[in-house]
Design an enzyme around this catalytic site. Structure first.
Site, short mmCIF file in Angstrom:
data_model
loop_
_atom_site.label_atom_id
_atom_site.label_comp_id
_atom_site.label_asym_id
_atom_site.label_seq_id
_atom_site.Cartn_x
_atom_site.Cartn_y
_atom_site.Cartn_z
N CYS A 132 63.39 65.90 29.96
CA CYS A 132 63.23 65.51 31.35
C CYS A 132 64.54 65.80 32.08
O CYS A 132 65.60 65.48 31.58
CB CYS A 132 62.90 64.02 31.37
N GLU B 96 58.60 66.17 37.23
CA GLU B 96 58.48 67.44 36.54
C GLU B 96 57.73 68.41 37.44
O GLU B 96 56.99 68.00 38.34
CB GLU B 96 57.77 67.28 35.19
#
Length: 238
Positions: A5, A109
């Site tokens: 991430c 994302e």
């Protein structure tokens, strides 16, 4: 796909984070953040090795192993793969005894579409606080200055994240916080069992604007749901 991430949100104030995780801070303040990026200082929760005391402190995001000769390696170590952390030299010892919680209430994302990407925000529940599984280390330069850094573990995606990215950050179940933070618990096989995809039924996602693409933007609009333009009205033929 890009590494996961790489951007997240912690919009709660410090006292709410302390209360939720039962931790005391080390004399710093924390303003709500909506677009946290690698190499920036981030709140991290650790536990005293001999007492059940949790502390909340700021570490640089991007792990620099204690044995590294060049601190720039931290830029490429914002994440650690759950499947290989136990054997990778950069993360092996940290997984054994330097584990931490990294508080968040959302992460981002990008779903790739050719050269462009649509950013999504992922949340637990309606934006509840949660914790990424983190690792930390302490690096000292030649003059003796110390830098403490951290990394977020990632795993395979669940049903909510899989259509956007092939990885997701490890979100720990709250029942595992105590054992994860216990540096005396060094059974990496058992620890690794905690590093599984979070329950998709407890998560949601929604598209956000390209504002989050720029790390200079750090306000609530970064996490605001994207308002789609309505489709043009169609004439009805009889």
């Amino acid at each position: 796909m890009a590494l996961m991430c790489g951007r997240y949100r912690l919009s709660r104030r410090k006292h709410l984070v302390e209360e939720y995780f039962g931790a005391d801070s080390e004399g710093y303040d924390w303003n709500p953040r909506y677009n946290i990026a690698p190499t920036q200082p981030v709140p991290v929760i650790r536990q005293h090795p001999r007492e059940p005391i949790r502390t909340l402190s700021l570490l640089r995001w991007g792990l620099i192993p204690s044995w590294a000769k060049d601190p720039s390696v931290g830029v490429g170590m914002i994440n650690a793969r759950a499947e290989t952390a136990a054997v990778k030299p950069a993360f092996r010892e940290a997984l054994e005894s330097r584990r931490c919680l990294i508080p968040a209430d959302g992460f981002y994302e990008w779903q790739r579409n050719g050269k462009t990407g649509q950013p999504y925000c992922f949340e637990v529940g309606d934006g509840e606080l949660f914790a990424f599984a983190g690792l930390w280390d302490r690096w000292k330069n030649a003059s003796g200055s110390v830098i403490e850094t951290c990394s977020i573990l990632t795993t395979t995606p669940n049903a909510v994240t899989s259509s956007v990215h092939d990885r997701m950050p490890v979100i720990l179940c709250s029942d595992n916080y105590h054992l994860w933070l216990d540096s005396a618990f060094r059974d990496t096989a058992s620890v690794s069992k905690m590093l599984r995809p979070f329950d998709a039924g407890l998560m949601r996602r929604y598209p956000v604007s390209a504002r989050v693409n720029n790390v200079q933007n750090d306000d609530a609009d970064c996490a605001k749901p994207l308002e789609r333009e309505p489709l043009p009205a169609q004439s009805v033929l009889f």
